[in-house]
Design an enzyme around this catalytic site. Structure first.
Site, PDB file in Angstrom:
ATOM      1  N   PHE A 144     -11.687  -7.625  14.184  1.00  0.00           N
ATOM      2  CA  PHE A 144     -10.255  -7.676  13.087  1.00  0.00           C
ATOM      3  C   PHE A 144      -9.891  -6.975  11.916  1.00  0.00           C
ATOM      4  O   PHE A 144     -10.611  -6.898  11.397  1.00  0.00           O
ATOM      5  CB  PHE A 144     -10.939  -9.631  11.994  1.00  0.00           C
ATOM      6  CG  PHE A 144      -9.939 -10.589  11.667  1.00  0.00           C
ATOM      7  CD1 PHE A 144      -8.543 -10.450  11.661  1.00  0.00           C
ATOM      8  CD2 PHE A 144     -10.310 -10.138  10.284  1.00  0.00           C
ATOM      9  CE1 PHE A 144      -7.606 -10.815  10.972  1.00  0.00           C
ATOM     10  CE2 PHE A 144      -8.589 -10.527   9.454  1.00  0.00           C
ATOM     11  CZ  PHE A 144      -7.794 -10.848   9.422  1.00  0.00           C
ATOM     12  N   GLN A 145      -9.208  -6.699  12.496  1.00  0.00           N
ATOM     13  CA  GLN A 145      -9.065  -5.428  11.071  1.00  0.00           C
ATOM     14  C   GLN A 145      -9.129  -4.186  11.300  1.00  0.00           C
ATOM     15  O   GLN A 145      -8.835  -3.993  10.471  1.00  0.00           O
ATOM     16  CB  GLN A 145      -8.269  -6.199   9.521  1.00  0.00           C
ATOM     17  CG  GLN A 145      -7.701  -7.128   8.980  1.00  0.00           C
ATOM     18  CD  GLN A 145      -7.338  -7.761   7.620  1.00  0.00           C
ATOM     19  OE1 GLN A 145      -8.268  -7.649   6.962  1.00  0.00           O
ATOM     20  NE2 GLN A 145      -6.154  -8.234   7.551  1.00  0.00           N
ATOM     21  N   LYS A 179     -17.974  -1.085   6.457  1.00  0.00           N
ATOM     22  CA  LYS A 179     -18.501  -2.353   5.342  1.00  0.00           C
ATOM     23  C   LYS A 179     -19.142  -2.522   5.232  1.00  0.00           C
ATOM     24  O   LYS A 179     -20.446  -2.520   4.127  1.00  0.00           O
ATOM     25  CB  LYS A 179     -17.956  -3.767   5.731  1.00  0.00           C
ATOM     26  CG  LYS A 179     -17.857  -4.526   4.731  1.00  0.00           C
ATOM     27  CD  LYS A 179     -16.751  -5.809   5.020  1.00  0.00           C
ATOM     28  CE  LYS A 179     -17.180  -7.309   4.157  1.00  0.00           C
ATOM     29  NZ  LYS A 179     -16.244  -8.260   4.302  1.00  0.00           N
ATOM     30  N   MET A 207      24.291   8.708   1.940  1.00  0.00           N
ATOM     31  CA  MET A 207      24.186  10.192   2.622  1.00  0.00           C
ATOM     32  C   MET A 207      24.690   9.858   3.442  1.00  0.00           C
ATOM     33  O   MET A 207      25.373  10.567   4.311  1.00  0.00           O
ATOM     34  CB  MET A 207      22.833  10.716   2.124  1.00  0.00           C
ATOM     35  CG  MET A 207      23.115  11.687   2.433  1.00  0.00           C
ATOM     36  SD  MET A 207      23.852  13.004   1.771  1.00  0.00           S
ATOM     37  CE  MET A 207      22.998  13.820   0.463  1.00  0.00           C
ATOM     38  N   GLU A 238       0.825  -1.189   0.205  1.00  0.00           N
ATOM     39  CA  GLU A 238      -0.019  -0.074   0.393  1.00  0.00           C
ATOM     40  C   GLU A 238       1.091   1.237   0.211  1.00  0.00           C
ATOM     41  O   GLU A 238       0.395   2.517  -0.261  1.00  0.00           O
ATOM     42  CB  GLU A 238      -1.225  -0.166   1.448  1.00  0.00           C
ATOM     43  CG  GLU A 238      -2.119  -1.256   0.898  1.00  0.00           C
ATOM     44  CD  GLU A 238      -1.829  -2.611   1.343  1.00  0.00           C
ATOM     45  OE1 GLU A 238       0.222  -2.726   1.829  1.00  0.00           O
ATOM     46  OE2 GLU A 238      -2.975  -3.385   1.388  1.00  0.00           O
TER      47      GLU A 238
HETATM   48  C1  LIG Z   1      12.758   5.459   4.798  1.00  0.00           C
HETATM   49  C2  LIG Z   1      13.810   6.016   5.251  1.00  0.00           C
HETATM   50  N1  LIG Z   1      15.010   5.351   5.660  1.00  0.00           N
HETATM   51  C3  LIG Z   1      16.788   6.386   6.279  1.00  0.00           C
HETATM   52  C4  LIG Z   1      16.186   6.875   6.033  1.00  0.00           C
HETATM   53  C5  LIG Z   1      17.876   7.618   6.335  1.00  0.00           C
HETATM   54  N2  LIG Z   1      18.663   7.929   4.681  1.00  0.00           N
HETATM   55  C6  LIG Z   1      18.975   9.275   4.148  1.00  0.00           C
HETATM   56  S1  LIG Z   1      19.666   9.236   3.568  1.00  0.00           S
HETATM   57  C7  LIG Z   1      20.456   7.544   3.109  1.00  0.00           C
HETATM   58  C8  LIG Z   1      20.487   6.285   2.332  1.00  0.00           C
HETATM   59  C9  LIG Z   1      20.273   5.873   1.369  1.00  0.00           C
HETATM   60  O1  LIG Z   1      21.151   5.621   0.841  1.00  0.00           O
HETATM   61  P1  LIG Z   1      21.061   4.877  -0.683  1.00  0.00           P
HETATM   62  O2  LIG Z   1      19.433   4.499  -1.075  1.00  0.00           O
HETATM   63  O3  LIG Z   1      22.024   3.329  -1.073  1.00  0.00           O
HETATM   64  O4  LIG Z   1      21.503   6.211  -1.818  1.00  0.00           O
HETATM   65  P2  LIG Z   1      22.898   7.172  -1.367  1.00  0.00           P
HETATM   66  O5  LIG Z   1      22.755   7.976  -0.813  1.00  0.00           O
HETATM   67  O6  LIG Z   1      24.265   6.492  -1.606  1.00  0.00           O
HETATM   68  O7  LIG Z   1      22.869   7.589  -3.079  1.00  0.00           O
HETATM   69  C10 LIG Z   1      19.121   7.234   4.766  1.00  0.00           C
HETATM   70  C11 LIG Z   1      19.571   5.771   5.383  1.00  0.00           C
HETATM   71  C12 LIG Z   1      15.576   8.129   4.675  1.00  0.00           C
HETATM   72  N3  LIG Z   1      15.902   8.875   4.202  1.00  0.00           N
HETATM   73  N4  LIG Z   1      13.954   7.542   4.990  1.00  0.00           N
END
Ligand SMILES: Cc1ncc(C[n+]2csc(CCOP(=O)(O)OP(=O)(O)O)c2C)c(N)n1
Lengths: 566, 172
Positions: A116-117, A166, A481, A54
């Site tokens: 349920f749900q 529902k 990042m 979803e």
């Molecule tokens: C759902 C979610 N979890 C954690 C983060 C924290 N976060 C921001 S950037 C990042 C790294 C992303 O890694 P990748 O997808 O490999 O992309 P890259 O930065 O290497 O280009 C994370 C873990 C986030 N933004 N969203």
């Protein structure tokens, strides 16, 4: 008045038809079965895209809304179906995306019994929706949905959730649909104060170094044309926020770049040198402002926004205009003088040359054989300059910032990304939605190896519906990042950011999508060409440098003037 | 900017869940609500929430803008204490003490409180006033056995003359 007695479930379908909804993203389950049963009879006119989760449905609807300018529609069942929507709703709220999400709910006599749900989806979704409502009677469905569509798309757009029990779906009702055009407690279209606009115009006309910052509000109010006219008449340099990219053509002589933490050098630095700052349809996000106490202190600030609560929220405005961007620019246009600001613009160009020499050139024309992110994006951008046919959807992380920096967005609604929430996993489903909204365009999703695996199952949606999305994975084997921050601010302690990946080509091939991998610079152009020329969906994994960093950068707590080049 | 007491008046449609939508705005900003009351207004189906808190004016202004942004909110205002007429109501249930009846009566009279119910075991009386007045009577009852004590939040009407109806007419 013509009425006919139908079930609540069928009423839902008729409402969607009345609102000219062509596409629904959804996933069925017990509590929404009557609506899915009604949908069965409407397949000829309404296309339903069966997602794999979803969250994917919401992001797909977001991509659909942002690429096409329509309201996105989502179906989900109660309980886990509804809770799976929450991330997407939060993303859509903070990025002002119009959505109507319809969830099934347990029968009304079971509400509050831990049936349920059953989950309190109204309570859970309240902080992440613009408006929500629970409907327990078939006869209330039409008016609730009419309100939902009106609220989602008007004013500052946002997600709306309608939870239908529902028994309301099964119940019989006379049906008559009246679109909603007014709610007395809700005034989505402000009437701009002409005196304030005159004050704003006076500031602009007397400014030596005026500076325009534009955000997604330009796109949402379809003010691109007026912005162009306004900028050209006044000769004011234009910079864009992340979500505003594409609102002003990047190849225009007045365009000076991308704002924010990893934005361009000149537009950030000169924020603290302009004398009049004109912010239109943007909200001074902290990723744009850096330290607010040292943000544009020297400038008189004109802030135009359709959301009154954004005015004076972060940056106190000298003149705060509560208005739709398009209308405000239309009125302002007549009040401002024709002008040019050659010297001031030159300041931007000089700093741009510094950034070009120190950061951009080495990044996009590396002297190494190993592929890097900037090169990938730069070549994609070169393709687009020729063909002008791309919509670029990015996920969250280094690849997103690199794309925002090195891709030249030439047209409106060609940049789709998760800005305010920064939701990893956004890009693949959002690209699916964008491809359905704009079949005339080539939709390219640029995703990190981490984020790809957050919603990778949506490859199944592509397979089932024969969709056309070009997927580029920038694989650096890191949650890049976060790794960059660990390197810069946590003493290189790479705590759980190295990521062991599967063989992406094999996985994607399993979904019968043509897939290739490239890691050498010389082989890249050909691989990209193949990707973009493939009919339907295609996949390209770019194995890139492991520890590339994104620069320039404004560190947390630093001022925009302290942007570092390396 | 210094924190001060403010009274926020929010006028809303009569919809389920609106109170939740309002309180989320305070919770998110870590703002403590001192008191909140709700009732129907002079206009049918329009509800009024009076919310009292201590905050800086800047923060209150932002909160009011957020409140007003809610689809089901007609209008929100904030006032400081001098711009409103306000009252609180307190109910006190005190154990009867044969020997101190006159003393109790004197306290009630001195504070302009009102006796509501008497039984051999206890007396219930009421005081309407500002919170200080209520605090005073509670202090005076210190040596009595206060069995139960309940006080309402503030209810308030504003001093400016513009009517709610005028505001609402401007909306539509
Ligand atoms: C759902 C979610 N979890 C954690 C983060 C924290 N976060 C921001 S950037 C990042 C790294 C992303 O890694 P990748 O997808 O490999 O992309 P890259 O930065 O290497 O280009 C994370 C873990 C986030 N933004 N969203």
């Amino acid at each position: 008045m013509e009425t006919q007695r139908i079930t609540g479930a069928e009423a839902v379908m008729k409402c969607l038809q009345s609102e000219n909804i062509s596409t629904i993203f959804g996933y069925p389950g017990g509590a929404i079965m009557p609506i899915y049963d009604a949908l069965y009879d409407y397949q000829e006119t309404i296309r339903h895209i069966l997602v794999r989760h979803e969250q994917g449905a919401v992001h797909a609807a977001q991509g659909f809304a942002r690429a096409g300018g329509h309201t996105g529609v989502v179906f989900a069942t109660s309980g886990p179906g509804a809770t799976n929507l929450i991330t997407g709703l939060a993303d859509a709220l903070i990025d002002s995306t119009p959505l109507v999400c319809i969830t099934g709910q347990v029968a009304s006599h079971l509400l509050g019994t831990d049936a349920f749900q059953e989950t309190d989806v109204i309570g859970i979704s309240m902080p992440v929706t613009k408006w929500n409502i629970q409907v327990t009677r078939a006869e209330d469905i039409a008016s609730a949905l009419a309100k939902a569509f009106y609220i989602a798309a008007s004013g500052r757009p946002g997600p709306v959730l309608v939870d239908i029990t529902k028994d309301a779906q099964f119940g019989l009702t006379d049906f008559h649909y009246e679109p909603c055009t007014e709610i007395r407690s809700y005034r989505p279209v402000p009437v701009p104060d002409v005196e304030l606009l005159a004050e704003a115009a006076a500031l602009i006309n007397n400014a030596q170094k005026p500076y325009l910052l534009v955000g997604q509000g330009i796109l949402l109010s379809q003010a691109e044309e007026r912005l162009l006219q306004f900028a050209e008449k006044t000769g004011i340099p234009v910079a864009s926020t992340l979500l505003g990219l594409g609102a002003f053509p990047a190849d225009h002589s007045l365009y000076v770049g991308y704002l924010g933490m990893h934005g361009n050098y000149a537009p950030n630095l000169l924020t603290n040198e302009c004398d009049v700052l004109i912010a239109v349809g943007m909200r001074f996000d902290d990723r744009v402002t850096g330290d607010v106490s040292r943000y544009a202190k020297q400038a008189k600030v004109i802030h135009i926004d359709i959301d009154a609560s954004e005015l004076n929220k972060i940056i106190p405005a000298t003149v705060a205009v509560h208005a739709d961007a398009n209308r405000a620019l239309e009125l302002l246009f007549d009040l401002v003088n024709e002008n040019q600001h050659g010297q001031w613009l030159q300041q931007f160009r000089d700093l741009e040359a510094v950034e070009r020499a120190e950061v951009i050139e080495p990044a996009v024309f590396p002297d190494r054989e190993k592929l890097n992110m900037a090169r990938v994006v730069n070549e994609l951008s070169t393709w687009n300059k020729q063909h002008q046919d791309l919509i670029v959807v990015t996920d969250v992380g280094q690849h997103q910032m690199i794309t925002s920096r090195y891709f030249s967005y030439l047209n409106a609604r060609t940049n789709i990304t998760s800005g305010g929430l920064g939701t990893m996993g956004f890009a693949l489903p959002a690209a699916i939605g964008a491809s359905l909204a704009r079949p005339d365009k080539t939709v390219v999703a640029i995703i990190g190896d981490g984020g790809f695996q957050m919603t990778i199952q949506e490859l199944g949606t592509i397979l089932q519906h024969g969709l056309s999305v070009k997927i580029i994975i920038l694989n650096n084997h890191f949650l890049g990042m976060v790794r960059q921050w660990q390197q810069l601010f946590f003493d290189r302690r790479y705590s759980f950011t190295e990521i062991v990946n599967p063989d992406f080509v094999t996985i994607v091939s399993g979904y019968r999508i043509p897939a290739q991998q490239v890691d050498a610079g010389h082989a890249f152009s050909q691989a990209l060409e193949t990707l973009l020329r493939t009919e339907g969906s295609a996949f390209l994994e770019c194995v890139v440098e492991r520890e590339e960093n994104v620069f320039p950068m404004i560190e947390t707590g630093a001022s925009v003037a302290e942007i570092r080049l390396n | 900017m210094e924190k001060q007491r403010y009274n926020i008046s929010v006028f809303t449609e009569n919809t389920i869940g609106i109170l939740n939508r309002l309180t989320i705005i305070f919770t998110r900003r870590h703002i403590n609500i001192d008191s909140i009351t709700a009732s129907e207004t002079e206009l049918k189906d329009v509800y009024r929430y009076t919310i009292v808190l201590r905050e800086t004016e800047l923060q209150v202004r932002k909160v009011v803008a957020q409140l007003e942004k809610q689809v089901d909110v007609l209008k929100a205002f904030y006032h400081c204490d001098t711009d409103i007429v306000y009252q609180e109501l307190a109910l006190m249930k005190v154990r009867m003490d044969e020997n101190r009846m006159t003393e109790l009566e004197q306290i009630i009279r001195r504070h302009n409180a009102r006796l509501l119910s008497v039984s051999p075991a206890y007396a219930v009386f009421e005081l309407t006033g500002h919170e200080e007045a209520i605090n005073h009577i509670v202090a005076d009852l210190d040596t009595f056995d206060l069995l139960e004590f309940a006080r309402s939040g503030r209810v308030a009407v504003t001093k400016p003359m513009k009517t709610l109806e005028a505001f609402i007419n401007e909306l539509v």
